[in-house]
Design a protein around this motif. Structure first.
Motif, PDB file in Angstrom:
ATOM      1  N   ALA A 154       7.621  12.984 -16.005  1.00 37.49           N
ATOM      2  CA  ALA A 154       7.478  11.445 -16.416  1.00 37.49           C
ATOM      3  C   ALA A 154       6.502  10.990 -15.055  1.00 37.49           C
ATOM      4  O   ALA A 154       6.832  11.248 -14.246  1.00 37.49           O
ATOM      5  CB  ALA A 154       8.840  10.661 -16.358  1.00 37.49           C
ATOM      6  N   GLY A 155       6.220   9.669 -15.451  1.00 29.34           N
ATOM      7  CA  GLY A 155       5.466   8.935 -14.314  1.00 29.34           C
ATOM      8  C   GLY A 155       6.372   8.421 -13.261  1.00 29.34           C
ATOM      9  O   GLY A 155       7.571   8.077 -13.463  1.00 29.34           O
ATOM     10  N   ALA A 156       5.962   8.616 -11.911  1.00 29.82           N
ATOM     11  CA  ALA A 156       6.816   7.926 -10.822  1.00 29.82           C
ATOM     12  C   ALA A 156       6.316   6.569 -10.498  1.00 29.82           C
ATOM     13  O   ALA A 156       5.336   6.082 -10.703  1.00 29.82           O
ATOM     14  CB  ALA A 156       6.505   8.743  -9.712  1.00 29.82           C
ATOM     15  N   MET A 157       7.199   6.042  -9.586  1.00 32.71           N
ATOM     16  CA  MET A 157       6.852   4.425  -9.381  1.00 32.71           C
ATOM     17  C   MET A 157       5.723   4.397  -8.438  1.00 32.71           C
ATOM     18  O   MET A 157       4.990   3.386  -8.339  1.00 32.71           O
ATOM     19  CB  MET A 157       8.176   3.932  -8.972  1.00 32.71           C
ATOM     20  CG  MET A 157       8.027   2.111  -8.615  1.00 32.71           C
ATOM     21  SD  MET A 157       7.500   1.372  -9.939  1.00 32.71           S
ATOM     22  CE  MET A 157       9.137   1.740 -10.988  1.00 32.71           C
ATOM     23  N   PRO A 158       5.712   5.071  -7.442  1.00 31.40           N
ATOM     24  CA  PRO A 158       4.616   4.983  -6.405  1.00 31.40           C
ATOM     25  C   PRO A 158       3.274   5.244  -7.093  1.00 31.40           C
ATOM     26  O   PRO A 158       3.155   6.089  -7.919  1.00 31.40           O
ATOM     27  CB  PRO A 158       4.540   6.200  -5.365  1.00 31.40           C
ATOM     28  CG  PRO A 158       6.219   6.421  -5.477  1.00 31.40           C
ATOM     29  CD  PRO A 158       6.673   6.182  -6.827  1.00 31.40           C
ATOM     30  N   PRO A 239       2.739  -2.067  -4.702  1.00 26.86           N
ATOM     31  CA  PRO A 239       1.670  -3.101  -4.199  1.00 26.86           C
ATOM     32  C   PRO A 239       0.517  -2.550  -3.831  1.00 26.86           C
ATOM     33  O   PRO A 239      -0.465  -3.160  -3.819  1.00 26.86           O
ATOM     34  CB  PRO A 239       2.380  -3.912  -3.248  1.00 26.86           C
ATOM     35  CG  PRO A 239       3.457  -2.955  -2.500  1.00 26.86           C
ATOM     36  CD  PRO A 239       3.843  -2.437  -3.949  1.00 26.86           C
ATOM     37  N   ALA A 240       0.541  -1.330  -3.327  1.00 26.45           N
ATOM     38  CA  ALA A 240      -0.752  -0.440  -2.914  1.00 26.45           C
ATOM     39  C   ALA A 240      -1.628  -0.138  -4.031  1.00 26.45           C
ATOM     40  O   ALA A 240      -2.872   0.275  -4.105  1.00 26.45           O
ATOM     41  CB  ALA A 240      -0.302   0.962  -2.131  1.00 26.45           C
ATOM     42  N   ALA A 241      -1.115  -0.021  -5.363  1.00 27.40           N
ATOM     43  CA  ALA A 241      -1.826   0.137  -6.572  1.00 27.40           C
ATOM     44  C   ALA A 241      -2.508  -1.307  -7.079  1.00 27.40           C
ATOM     45  O   ALA A 241      -3.305  -1.175  -8.214  1.00 27.40           O
ATOM     46  CB  ALA A 241      -0.791   0.759  -7.573  1.00 27.40           C
ATOM     47  N   THR A 242      -2.407  -2.257  -6.457  1.00 28.14           N
ATOM     48  CA  THR A 242      -2.831  -3.381  -6.974  1.00 28.14           C
ATOM     49  C   THR A 242      -4.098  -4.077  -5.996  1.00 28.14           C
ATOM     50  O   THR A 242      -3.761  -4.071  -5.022  1.00 28.14           O
ATOM     51  CB  THR A 242      -1.778  -4.619  -6.671  1.00 28.14           C
ATOM     52  OG1 THR A 242      -0.439  -4.207  -7.621  1.00 28.14           O
ATOM     53  CG2 THR A 242      -2.318  -5.951  -7.442  1.00 28.14           C
ATOM     54  N   THR A 243      -4.984  -4.432  -6.559  1.00 31.31           N
ATOM     55  CA  THR A 243      -6.266  -4.838  -5.712  1.00 31.31           C
ATOM     56  C   THR A 243      -6.833  -5.982  -6.160  1.00 31.31           C
ATOM     57  O   THR A 243      -7.295  -6.765  -5.478  1.00 31.31           O
ATOM     58  CB  THR A 243      -7.596  -3.639  -5.814  1.00 31.31           C
ATOM     59  OG1 THR A 243      -7.789  -3.410  -7.522  1.00 31.31           O
ATOM     60  CG2 THR A 243      -6.962  -2.230  -5.354  1.00 31.31           C
ATOM     61  N   HIS A 244      -6.759  -6.496  -7.228  1.00 28.64           N
ATOM     62  CA  HIS A 244      -7.671  -7.776  -7.905  1.00 28.64           C
ATOM     63  C   HIS A 244      -6.766  -8.900  -7.033  1.00 28.64           C
ATOM     64  O   HIS A 244      -7.362  -9.913  -6.581  1.00 28.64           O
ATOM     65  CB  HIS A 244      -7.476  -7.864  -9.247  1.00 28.64           C
ATOM     66  CG  HIS A 244      -7.999  -9.100  -9.782  1.00 28.64           C
ATOM     67  ND1 HIS A 244      -9.222  -9.755  -9.826  1.00 28.64           N
ATOM     68  CD2 HIS A 244      -7.077  -9.961 -10.324  1.00 28.64           C
ATOM     69  CE1 HIS A 244      -9.315 -10.941 -10.389  1.00 28.64           C
ATOM     70  NE2 HIS A 244      -7.914 -11.184 -10.672  1.00 28.64           N
ATOM     71  N   GLY A 270       1.025  -9.650   2.465  1.00 25.39           N
ATOM     72  CA  GLY A 270       0.921  -8.523   3.695  1.00 25.39           C
ATOM     73  C   GLY A 270      -0.286  -7.921   3.363  1.00 25.39           C
ATOM     74  O   GLY A 270      -1.171  -7.756   4.647  1.00 25.39           O
ATOM     75  N   ARG A 271      -0.473  -7.289   2.392  1.00 23.56           N
ATOM     76  CA  ARG A 271      -1.789  -6.479   2.025  1.00 23.56           C
ATOM     77  C   ARG A 271      -2.806  -7.366   2.211  1.00 23.56           C
ATOM     78  O   ARG A 271      -4.029  -6.835   2.861  1.00 23.56           O
ATOM     79  CB  ARG A 271      -1.926  -5.860   0.631  1.00 23.56           C
ATOM     80  CG  ARG A 271      -0.782  -4.656   0.487  1.00 23.56           C
ATOM     81  CD  ARG A 271      -0.985  -4.088  -0.638  1.00 23.56           C
ATOM     82  NE  ARG A 271      -2.396  -3.252  -0.607  1.00 23.56           N
ATOM     83  CZ  ARG A 271      -3.386  -3.303  -1.562  1.00 23.56           C
ATOM     84  NH1 ARG A 271      -3.132  -3.704  -2.822  1.00 23.56           N
ATOM     85  NH2 ARG A 271      -4.639  -2.788  -1.336  1.00 23.56           N
TER      86      ARG A 271
END
Length: 401
Positions: A154-158, A239-244, A270-271
């Protein structure tokens, strides 16, 4: 009460727990996390921040107040699965309209009861949040080997971008409420990353007309609403997977739009300021987390739901393209960054965020002052060059420095 089939919970490291089905029967996968709240389970279940998570309740007795029609924080249950020790057999609140078991069934949430949640919580504290499955299939209950293999696939959260899956698809408006603050004072654009119902209400109570926009909204769409301030909500995912949304926030900060963010909105702030984020071992989830506001020295008991945190220095401000950024709040349990603030060259506050939920649904009211701080910030700012926001002689941050 309806009959309950045998059920099994399998963690990705191979540990298993057996019990009875609670809610819908079937199979579900997600990230196993625990919530330490003694109350507020309805708000937890309807919090979009729990999307793709299997929530373990550490309080042993769950469901005694049933489910009502007033406390939902969104239009549906978002949890991927639910784990309790001793479900209530009878609901006893005058506000209850149906049992929690029945509502879980109606919304298709697969759960398990009769689990030693203390042992499960200790395991997650020692090993960390991990993938998990709950199943009522007789073949899985008899032999969980195949289920364990599916958990590990299954997919992981990170790396997961989930805010777009829980956000509104259409803009809607929460009008300002007449009250001690009078009629409408400000226009706020709230980016819905998984917003809870109570959050725009808290701003509306303070004279704000809140335009809740989809997570995909562009900076041009936001500024077209002529806001006095920009708000980023809580939400699920890495949050590291969010860019827009980070790029939109950077554009807003460059234009001087006052900013307030909570939870996921703190991580994206923060990002946007140039800090990294990282995954906590087991996160903070519950309504009893102690946080110090370093700008006042006061300690608050706060409501949390986050598995990621901002990696920012605690001991010194950081120069960014938008001003000086510093850590404004810290968790007293583990020194995790719980808030950020941004000030311009003159030392005036231009944006701030916290990692927790100040709307108090469910939770303590210690952090309600943050909404007042946002009002003060907008009242002391000219907003965008387009004319949003009225000039004021108030010095921004003066009362909170």
């Amino acid at each position: 009460m309806p009959a309950h089939a045998p059920a099994i919970l399998v963690l990705e490291d191979g540990r298993t727990f057996r019990g009875d089905s609670y809610g819908a029967e079937g199979e579900t996968f997600g990230e196993a996390v625990f919530n330490t709240g003694m109350t507020g389970y309805q708000e937890t279940l309807t919090d979009p921040s729990y999307h793709c998570q299997v929530v373990v309740m550490t309080a042993p007795h769950i469901g005694n107040t049933g489910v009502n029609d007033e406390d939902d924080e969104s239009s549906r249950f978002w949890v991927a699965g639910y784990v309790v020790r001793d479900p209530a057999r009878v609901t006893s609140s005058w506000r209850s309209r149906r049992s929690l078991d029945d509502e879980l069934r109606a919304q298709g949430v697969v759960g398990i009861s009769g689990v030693d949640t203390r042992a499960l919580t200790r395991h997650l504290r020692e090993r960390g949040a991990m993938r998990v499955a709950i199943s009522t299939a007789p073949t899985d209950v008899a032999d969980p080997t195949a289920l364990l293999a599916r958990v590990r696939d299954a997919g992981a959260m990170p790396g997961s971008e989930l805010a777009s899956e829980v956000s509104t698809t259409e803009t809607y408006v929460v009008p300002a409420h007449p009250g001690p603050w009078g009629e409408k004072k400000h226009t706020v654009v709230a980016l819905d990353l998984g917003i809870k119902t109570m959050t725009p209400r808290r701003m509306a109570e303070r004279g704000c007309e809140v335009h809740v926009v989809p997570a995909t909204a562009s900076l041009e769409e936001i500024t077209a609403l002529r806001p006095d301030g920009l708000f980023y909500s809580n939400g699920p995912g890495d949050p590291a997977a969010t860019t827009h949304q980070v790029e939109v926030l950077q554009g807003a900060l460059a234009q001087g739009l006052p900013y307030f963010g909570i939870c996921f909105g703190n991580q994206l702030f923060g990002r946007a300021l140039g800090f990294g984020t990282y995954k906590l071992k087991y996160g903070h989830r519950g309504i009893n987390q102690p946080v110090m506001d370093r700008t006042t020295g006061k300690v608050e008991v706060t409501a949390h739901n986050h598995g990621f945190a901002v990696d920012a220095p605690l001991d010194a401000p950081t120069t960014t393209p938008y001003g000086e950024a510093s850590v404004s709040h810290v968790c007293l349990n583990d020194d995790v960054v719980e808030g950020l603030e941004l000030r311009d060259a003159a030392g005036r506050l231009t944006g701030f965020s916290v990692q927790y939920h100040p709307e108090a649904a469910a939770g303590p009211h210690d952090a309600a002052y943050l909404f007042d701080r946002f009002i003060d910030l907008m009242s002391g700012s000219r907003g965008l060059e387009t004319g949003a926001g009225a000039p004021s002689s108030t010095t921004v941050g003066e009362e909170n420095a």
